[in-house]
Enzyme design. Structure first.
Site, PDB file in Angstrom:
ATOM      1  N   GLY A  41       4.323  31.934  27.061  1.00  0.00           N
ATOM      2  CA  GLY A  41       4.270  30.713  27.868  1.00  0.00           C
ATOM      3  C   GLY A  41       5.564  29.931  27.723  1.00  0.00           C
ATOM      4  O   GLY A  41       6.149  29.858  26.640  1.00  0.00           O
ATOM      5  N   ALA A  45       5.013  23.149  25.803  1.00  0.00           N
ATOM      6  CA  ALA A  45       4.751  23.574  24.429  1.00  0.00           C
ATOM      7  C   ALA A  45       5.519  24.854  24.104  1.00  0.00           C
ATOM      8  O   ALA A  45       6.194  24.938  23.080  1.00  0.00           O
ATOM      9  CB  ALA A  45       3.250  23.780  24.217  1.00  0.00           C
ATOM     10  N   GLY A  46       5.437  25.829  24.981  1.00  0.00           N
ATOM     11  CA  GLY A  46       6.073  27.121  24.720  1.00  0.00           C
ATOM     12  C   GLY A  46       7.588  27.029  24.660  1.00  0.00           C
ATOM     13  O   GLY A  46       8.215  27.522  23.715  1.00  0.00           O
ATOM     14  N   SER A 285      -0.654  11.003  41.361  1.00  0.00           N
ATOM     15  CA  SER A 285      -0.510  10.495  39.997  1.00  0.00           C
ATOM     16  C   SER A 285      -1.419   9.308  39.694  1.00  0.00           C
ATOM     17  O   SER A 285      -1.624   8.422  40.509  1.00  0.00           O
ATOM     18  CB  SER A 285       0.926  10.057  39.760  1.00  0.00           C
ATOM     19  N   ARG A 338      -9.915   8.364  32.919  1.00  0.00           N
ATOM     20  CA  ARG A 338     -10.149   9.270  34.036  1.00  0.00           C
ATOM     21  C   ARG A 338     -11.608   9.661  34.207  1.00  0.00           C
ATOM     22  O   ARG A 338     -12.112   9.717  35.322  1.00  0.00           O
ATOM     23  CB  ARG A 338      -9.314  10.525  33.833  1.00  0.00           C
ATOM     24  N   HIS A 409      -8.604  19.194  36.679  1.00  0.00           N
ATOM     25  CA  HIS A 409      -7.208  18.911  36.436  1.00  0.00           C
ATOM     26  C   HIS A 409      -6.709  19.482  35.111  1.00  0.00           C
ATOM     27  O   HIS A 409      -5.590  19.954  35.007  1.00  0.00           O
ATOM     28  CB  HIS A 409      -7.040  17.397  36.448  1.00  0.00           C
ATOM     29  N   ARG A 443      -9.035  13.453  28.042  1.00  0.00           N
ATOM     30  CA  ARG A 443      -7.629  13.184  27.742  1.00  0.00           C
ATOM     31  C   ARG A 443      -7.163  11.955  28.507  1.00  0.00           C
ATOM     32  O   ARG A 443      -7.469  11.794  29.683  1.00  0.00           O
ATOM     33  CB  ARG A 443      -6.769  14.381  28.140  1.00  0.00           C
ATOM     34  N   LEU A 449       1.664  15.621  28.212  1.00  0.00           N
ATOM     35  CA  LEU A 449       3.077  15.899  27.980  1.00  0.00           C
ATOM     36  C   LEU A 449       3.403  15.604  26.522  1.00  0.00           C
ATOM     37  O   LEU A 449       4.123  16.340  25.868  1.00  0.00           O
ATOM     38  CB  LEU A 449       3.940  15.039  28.909  1.00  0.00           C
TER      39      LEU A 449
END
Lengths: 646, 208, 250
Positions: A41, A45-46, A285, A338, A409, A443, A449
């Protein structure tokens, strides 16, 4: 039941990470050269992990499904990244970011992990600025912040509506630097098919070259999975077309536990579904909720007229509008988390107040903001989002309110990891959305991010050394070992089996059917009977898939249908596990809402006595029921409360 | 490329200035005087080589770049695009090539004759000069040549229109305030140069 | 709506390709261009034919994967968007649409409409980064950056690396792509330190890979889905010339 050890360091919350770093094992520079790490990935992160490993001196091999690491889906994140810098002087702190994140996740995440996340959040911003990431600035030249859902402070750093893109390009540039240096070798257009486990440790992977179809073997001393989330199990989601759950599913079947698979985030502000040919949903967004006001008509007859096209939203006077978020949650208003915003939209639409031709949409209105700030300010803040909306819907959001509806999402669930981000298979690590760790049952915006980069830049570079420190005497692995042979054979057999079915229906047909089952029965509102029904339906669909799917062509070619088939075959198993997990968890928390468990006002009702644990599912074999292991969540430092955004 | 181009542009201004003298003095005295000065002044003679070098450089670079540009797309599009914002940019090699052919003929007609051939002298009060002006006038009495000349100059104008602002862009000399001025000036300049050069044969053809 | 599609089909890099005509019926005007191709592909699969291969991923205009040359224009007739954001309402019923892959020597066709754009990655690897390692960096607010500069850097950094600039340019030049990265770092203090080496290395790599030269046609700016300005090319030219002039001998 297996006793799961999260390996949380001793000491007070604020000192755990410092203590860990002070006492962990390290690998000296000359030994690093002899150790190989595979990273699967190239998202936030990867890419950040691989670049950091390369800088430290390890030999790194990175694998990505795209033609370039820069295309990973982190690129699509719009709104921003949180950090506890407290630049605006509005009362933020590491503790408050930690607290908001734990509370936002409805108390289903580990204290120690989340505190560490908040702690390193500031380093991320420093790192990215040093890389040349062009964050938004104020006229004085210092960084600008905005507010996001679930927080009462402005702690979100952003780069227009393209924060994910800019952060990924930062990580990609660091990765490019290491590729140039030769410490990292990049393998593009490769999809992971199997994990290779030797004597109980992760030692390599089997990948398919998506151009030639060649099946390749790659060995290493440790494997890091940063393959993102599995939201595409719902067919329609905001995930990219190639985002998939196959890598995490493969390691689950090799023995890694799966944490909280049912915890799915349904994002409240997406462009509503409008046709059966539709291939994906587009996110607007969350930052739009800073200035936009969400409403539906107060009277059903108005809503009906709107659905028939007899009435326009701009014709509805103020007193006939229901700003339901502001009404129900006066303290947070349109900026509730959310899960709360999504459920509230669903509640209104189910009750018959929805708008749009399908009745499955609510309004996000900028009229007041434009009046208050002027059109140019709104344009500067959200211009690209408005333009994107207009392109898709063919309506001008400066003149008429946007229509939005929740859509899948993000998946908070993922591979179970301990404090070191190590899975239950030694030597296998999981980072970013692929692991289950930091977001609990929901989350907060601008935290994905933060977590991806925290794992990659500031956590794994430490914890992986702690693992590799006792591997320095282990020589490089040959890929002709029987374990590699076996893993490749399994991968090949599965491909051959898919190609051999030669039925009548396309892969997408099955995927769409699975998506509908998941959305209707394992979506925003879940019920016991419906979840049981979903399990049976998925099992039936799986059988039908394996007897009637049509995959054209062969393995040795560019074959996107085969790629999809491999992924959908895994979704058809993963979907069932999600339903099982949702069924097992007899409470409502965060994004997991069981209709049976709600307060009188329709809010999620947790059962802390019985469900303050992480569900860690264990694979037990083909067509056997997976086993549920529980990692109890202990809250030592904060008081667990009913979430309240009123 | 851009520097050579801008340099050649400056030469055009001088050239046009001298040529226009024909129109202001039918006796051709002014023109012949200027031509004599250009042909005999040692500094100008030296500069001639610089100019020649500028031409060669501009042409060689242009051809090399064009070959590279063609090879950069070995398989062409079936449906040709036309997204260019500077319209004549598409035809620089074409306008350039025709102007080059024109240049060779032009050289043969004037420069070679003046330098190596014999041109009848003419005597004025101020002195005796080679009557280069007469050569010009005679050539432009030929309608076909006038048409060829006008077309070549028009193409040169198109070449200039793109080339002028393009040179500034290539040199990185852009500025939010001044670039629009440069672009506007380039267009006006190209039109003026073109009109100036075209006026000479037309006036001669119709009124000499 | 009903359409005739003229699509470039090529089985693999080594084989010869040709245009094949396809008819598609009952396409919704609300469908995106790629969804229209999905409909075609689903039919081709059912009929036992090889579906059309094309790159795509996020389908919201940011990943830069999609790359179709539609009726003579990269990303189709609309300005400022990618192919995936192109909607069918932009076309007329009964229209014939010619769909080609990006054409450039450094972008060889892999299959049908898919091309290999790793050349862009190689250019970035030649210097499109700030050479710092993870950790040990100053506080994010330690160096104030004028808002105007940060905005200019962001304008340039908006590049999605799709290659439309190369596809649109009659010379297949990659100047807009390269200049976007060079320009982003040239205006930021973090990038200034290596600015001279960066611009020289990236330009050298670009030339080595066989991209064409810039003749300032500005087709790239007109077709860039992120509308990146050619003023970045001018900035790169400036950076390049001054770097060449003043950099010390190795």
């Amino acid at each position: 039941m297996v006793k799961l050890d999260a390996k949380i360091p001793q000491g007070p919350l604020a000192e755990k990470w410092t203590n860990y770093k002070a006492h962990q094992n390290l690998v000296n520079p000359s030994n690093k050269r002899r150790l190989d790490i595979i990273v699967v990935g190239t998202g936030l992160a990867g890419a950040s992990a691989a670049a950091s490993f390369g800088e430290m001196g390890f030999n790194v091999k990175v694998f990505g499904i795209h033609d370039s690491p820069r295309r990973a889906h982190s690129i699509a994140a719009q709104g921003g990244i949180n950090a506890a810098k407290n630049y605006p002087n509005d009362g933020d702190s590491v503790y408050r970011l930690f607290y908001d994140t734990i509370k936002g996740g409805d108390y289903r995440a580990r204290e120690a992990n989340v505190y560490r996340l908040a702690e390193v959040s500031n380093n991320i911003i420093d790192q990215c600025v040093a890389q040349g990431v062009p964050f938004a600035r104020e006229y004085g030249g210092l960084l600008d912040n905005r507010s996001f859902g679930g927080a009462q402070v402005s702690r979100t750093f952003y780069a227009r509506g393209q924060t994910g893109q800019q952060l990924l390009l930062g990580a990609y540039s660091a990765l490019s630097k290491e590729i140039k240096k030769g410490s990292v070798k990049m393998f593009t257009r490769r999809e992971m098919l199997e994990l290779v486990v030797i004597e109980g440790r992760a030692r390599g992977i089997i990948v398919r070259d998506l151009i030639s179809g060649k099946i390749e073997r790659h060995s290493a001393h440790a494997v890091v999975l940063a393959t993102g989330g599995y939201g595409n199990v719902f067919f329609l989601s905001t995930n990219a077309m190639a985002s998939n759950g196959s890598a995490v599913w493969k390691v689950f079947k090799k023995g890694a536990f799966f944490g909280n698979p049912s915890f799915t985030q349904i994002h409240p502000t997406c462009i509503p579904v409008h046709g059966d040919y539709q291939s994906k949903l587009t996110l607007m967004s969350e930052s739009l909720r800073n200035d936009g006001r969400i409403w539906v008509p107060k009277h059903k007859e108005d809503a009906e007229k709107i659905r028939k096209g007899e009435l326009k939203p701009t014709q509805i006077p103020e007193d006939r509008r229901d700003y339901y978020l502001e009404r129900r949650y006066p303290a947070f208003g349109n900026l509730v988390p959310r899960d709360v915003a999504s459920r509230a939209a669903k509640e209104r639409c189910d009750a018959g107040f929805g708008v749009g031709s399908t009745g499955l949409a609510v309004y996000l209105d900028f009229e007041d903001a434009i009046k208050r700030l002027g059109k140019h300010v709104i344009e500067a803040r959200y211009g690209n989002l408005f333009q994107m909306y207009e392109k898709i819907v063919d309506e001008n959001p400066y003149e008429t309110p946007m229509m939005i509806y929740p859509a899948v999402h993000y998946t908070m669930g993922g591979i179970w990891v301990d404090y070191e981000l190590q899975t239950t298979i030694p030597g296998l690590f999981a980072a970013g959305e692929a692991n289950f760790s930091d977001h609990g049952a929901n989350r907060l915006g601008a935290s994905a991010l933060m977590q991806g980069l925290s794992d990659g830049y500031f956590v794994l570079p430490y914890t992986i050394q702690n693992y590799l420190a006792d591997q320095i005497r282990v020589p490089r692995f040959e890929t002709n070992l029987p374990e590699f042979e076996q893993a490749e054979k399994e991968a090949r057999e599965r491909i051959d089996k898919l190609l051999a079915v030669n039925g009548a229906e396309t892969v997408d047909t099955f995927h769409r059917k699975l998506g509908l089952i998941m959305w209707d029965l394992v979506g925003m509102g879940r019920k016991k009977e419906e979840l049981e029904k979903a399990i049976t339906m998925i099992q039936e669909l799986r059988k039908e898939f394996w007897s009637n799917v049509k995959v054209p062509g062969k393995n040795e070619m560019v074959n996107p249908e085969l790629e999809k088939a491999i992924r959908v075959a895994d979704y058809l198993e993963l979907g069932e596990l999600m339903a099982r997990d949702a069924l097992e968890r007899e409470e409502s928390c965060g994004g997991h809402f069981r209709e049976e468990y709600q307060t009188e006002e329709g809010e999620a009702l947790r059962d802390d006595k019985n469900f303050t644990f992480v569900s860690a599912w264990e694979y037990t074999g083909e067509d056997k029921e997976p086993k549920l292991n529980k990692e109890p969540l202990v809250f030592e430092f904060i008081e667990v409360k009913q979430r309240n955004y009123k | 490329m851009s520097l050579a181009g801008l340099f050649l542009t400056s030469f055009l201004v001088v050239h046009l200035g001298i040529n226009l003298l024909i129109l202001f003095d039918k006796s051709l005295e002014l023109f012949n005087q200027a031509a004599h000065f250009m042909a005999t002044n040692p500094l100008i003679q030296l500069f001639q080589y610089v100019l020649f070098f500028g031409f060669i450089l501009h042409i060689i670079l242009g051809v090399v770049l064009q070959i590279q540009n063609w090879t950069a797309r070995p398989v062409r599009y079936q449906k040709k695009g036309s997204s260019e914002q500077s319209y004549f940019s598409k035809f620089m090699i074409h306008t350039g090539a025709i102007v080059f052919i024109f240049l060779i003929i032009h050289f043969a007609n004037f420069f070679v004759k003046a330098k190596f051939g014999h041109i009848d002298p003419i005597t004025y009060d101020s002195g005796t000069y080679e009557n280069l002006g007469q050569l010009v006038v005679e050539l432009f009495r030929d309608g076909a040549y006038v048409i060829f000349y006008v077309i070549a100059i028009l193409l040169l104008g198109f070449h200039l229109d793109h080339g002028f602002q393009s040179a500034f862009q290539s040199l990185g000399l852009t500025h939010s305030r001044y670039t629009p001025i440069i672009k506007g000036f380039g267009t006006v300049f190209s039109i003026l140069i073109t009109l100036g050069f075209i006026a000479i044969p037309l006036v001669i053809y119709f009124s000499f | 709506m009903d359409l005739t599609l003229k699509i470039w089909r090529q089985a693999s890099a080594g084989e010869k390709g040709k245009f094949v005509d396809y008819q598609v019926q009952n396409i919704s005007t609300d469908a995106s261009f790629l969804e229209m191709l999905d409909v075609l592909n689903e039919r081709l699969v059912r009929e036992g034919e090889d579906p059309v291969a094309f790159d795509h991923d996020c389908r919201e205009g940011i990943c830069g994967a999609c790359s179709l040359y539609i009726n003579g224009r990269p990303h189709g007739p609309d300005k400022g968007i990618t192919t995936c954001q192109m909607h069918m309402r932009r076309f007329k019923d009964g229209e014939t649409i010619v769909i080609e892959p990006w054409r450039a020597k450094p972008f060889p066709v892999i299959k049908d409409l898919m091309v290999d754009r790793t050349a862009f990655d190689e250019i970035i690897q030649a210097g499109g980064y700030v050479s710092i390692n993870t950790g040990g960096v100053p506080d994010a607010n330690a160096i104030p950056i004028p808002k105007r500069d940060a905005d200019t850097a962001m304008d340039a950094a908006a590049c999605i690396g799709c290659g439309a600039c190369v596809a649109a340019c009659k010379n297949a030049s990659a100047m807009l792509f390269v200049s976007a990265k060079v320009s982003q770092f040239a205006v930021l203090p973090q990038g200034k330190i290596e600015a001279r080496e960066r611009v020289q290395n990236m330009v050298a790599k670009m030339d080595e890979l066989g991209f064409g030269n810039c003749t300032n046609t500005y087709a790239c700016e007109a077709e860039c889905p992120k509308e990146i300005s050619v003023s970045h090319i001018a900035r790169m030219n400036r950076e390049y010339l001054s770097a060449k002039l003043v950099s010390q001998k190795e």
